[in-house]
Enzyme design. Sequence first.
Site, short mmCIF file in Angstrom:
data_model
loop_
_atom_site.label_atom_id
_atom_site.label_comp_id
_atom_site.label_asym_id
_atom_site.label_seq_id
_atom_site.Cartn_x
_atom_site.Cartn_y
_atom_site.Cartn_z
CB VAL A 18 -1.11 -0.26 1.72
CG1 VAL A 18 -1.80 1.27 1.16
CG2 VAL A 18 -1.91 -0.91 1.06
NE ARG A 49 10.34 -4.67 9.18
CZ ARG A 49 9.13 -5.40 8.93
NH1 ARG A 49 8.80 -5.80 10.22
NH2 ARG A 49 9.07 -6.20 7.44
CE LYS A 109 -6.67 -5.63 7.27
NZ LYS A 109 -6.17 -5.03 6.28
N GLY A 191 -1.70 -15.64 -5.54
CA GLY A 191 -1.37 -14.30 -4.21
C GLY A 191 -2.33 -13.88 -3.86
CG ASP A 205 -8.64 -8.42 6.97
OD1 ASP A 205 -8.46 -7.44 7.15
OD2 ASP A 205 -9.74 -8.69 6.23
CE LYS A 209 -10.71 -5.73 5.73
NZ LYS A 209 -10.39 -6.74 4.83
N GLY A 311 -5.09 -4.51 -1.80
CA GLY A 311 -4.72 -4.43 -2.95
C GLY A 311 -3.78 -3.42 -3.07
N1 HSE Z 1 -6.67 -9.49 2.92
C1 HSE Z 1 -7.25 -8.31 3.29
C2 HSE Z 1 -8.75 -9.73 2.15
C3 HSE Z 1 -6.97 -7.27 2.18
O1 HSE Z 1 -8.48 -10.37 1.77
O2 HSE Z 1 -9.40 -8.94 1.80
C4 HSE Z 1 -7.00 -6.84 3.81
O3 HSE Z 1 -7.94 -6.23 5.08
#
Ligand code: HSE
Length: 437
Positions: A18, A49, A109, A191, A205, A209, A311
């Site tokens: 990003v 880093r 997030k 990917g 994740d 959200k 992405g």
């Molecule tokens: N890994 C997340 C997804 C995207 O597969 O939607 C980033 O939050």
Amino acid sequence: MSEADKRLRVAVLGCGAVGSQVVRLLTEQRDDLTARVGAPVELVGVAVRRLDAPRDVEVPEGLLTTDAAGLVARDDVDLVVEVIGGIEPARSLILAALENGASVVTANKALLAEDGPTLFEAAAKAERDLYYEAAVAGAIPILRPLRESLAGDKVTRVLGIVNGTTNFILDKMDTSGAGFSEALEEAQDLGYAEADPTADVEGFDAAAKAAILASLAFHSRVTASDVYREGISEVTAADVASARDMGSVVKLLAICELRRGPDGHEQVAARVHPAMIPRSHPLASVREAYNAVFVESEAAGQLMFYGPGAGGAPTASAVLGDLVTVARNRLADTRGAGESAYADRAVQPMGETRTRYHVAIDVDDRAGVLAAVANAFADHDVSIQTVRQEGRGADAQLVVVSHAAPDAALSATVEELRRMDIVREVTSVMRVEGGDE
Ligand code: HSE
């Protein structure tokens, strides 16, 4: 701010997928950004880093540094973009940036869902903006609609596909009949899924959200630990086939709702789990790694937001949108909306949240079996909506779909079915969403 000082100096923390796209857009669209903001937007530093790591963008000479703390402490930085991710050092850097008078844009997030209130309080104290559109559903504008466009309405439900990896896997399972492991492998080869896919496939994740969406939609503080979470690693090809037989599809949903509690007060229910939804539902047509969020509100009715949820470039688009807003606010010496948690609604425990179940069971095909199964539902005060039976010689498969009932009653019913002698196997258990209760 004098005319000469009318420059917005931006520090970017992180230059991964990003961050590198943020740097690219800041550089390539410099003139347009200047015109849109009303003053030059100047990149003054990029914290990484390792200086020699391969990256997708050429960072202008002299801007790379490994000293992120030093970068946010500079007194000429107006805007800090945090795209490192994770809890630390991101939290300390954001807090230091705000304290130092910078406005902050973040895509983090996990941090917002774990410790959002600390960040919001720091932003309020510093009288600076903290924007985070990119934290949920990548490029899709969903936080701004909740925070601004719908600020005069009452949102009652947010139902979303907010994880692209799991949507890709479930879509593959649906279209090819593949099992979970095979579909995950394909997602990794292409990917879409990480080498360690835990955060995506186990729903962490999506739960982060959901916490962010629920907080904004219901003006209450909801953290990731308040969100009930189940991932998709237990979803089988049989579950997906059973959904298809019902004219449904399996999706990993983030569901945030206003529900009445036992005392009659409104509570927030937030959950992430796989669910069967009818193929006629708008979310059923969200394929591959796309995201979509369906919002229901009292005055507006039903709204749907759709697009790429992950992405580098799509997420950077959301970051840049926030950056322009925050920069404009800065020039006008003002701030956008801060945290709105005035409603302070309690979080409803999952066991009390009303859900619907689809249960497929293999049973002996003899008198009294259907009645015994129906009794197991009745014993837990769960009403049955539909029953389908298919004979298979001496056995039969029963597929029962319930009406809405407290989730604890439904899971207790399934436990009882598993213990019954007449039940050979419970072959599929899944919640059902998107139809009549
Ligand atoms: N890994 C997340 C997804 C995207 O597969 O939607 C980033 O939050």
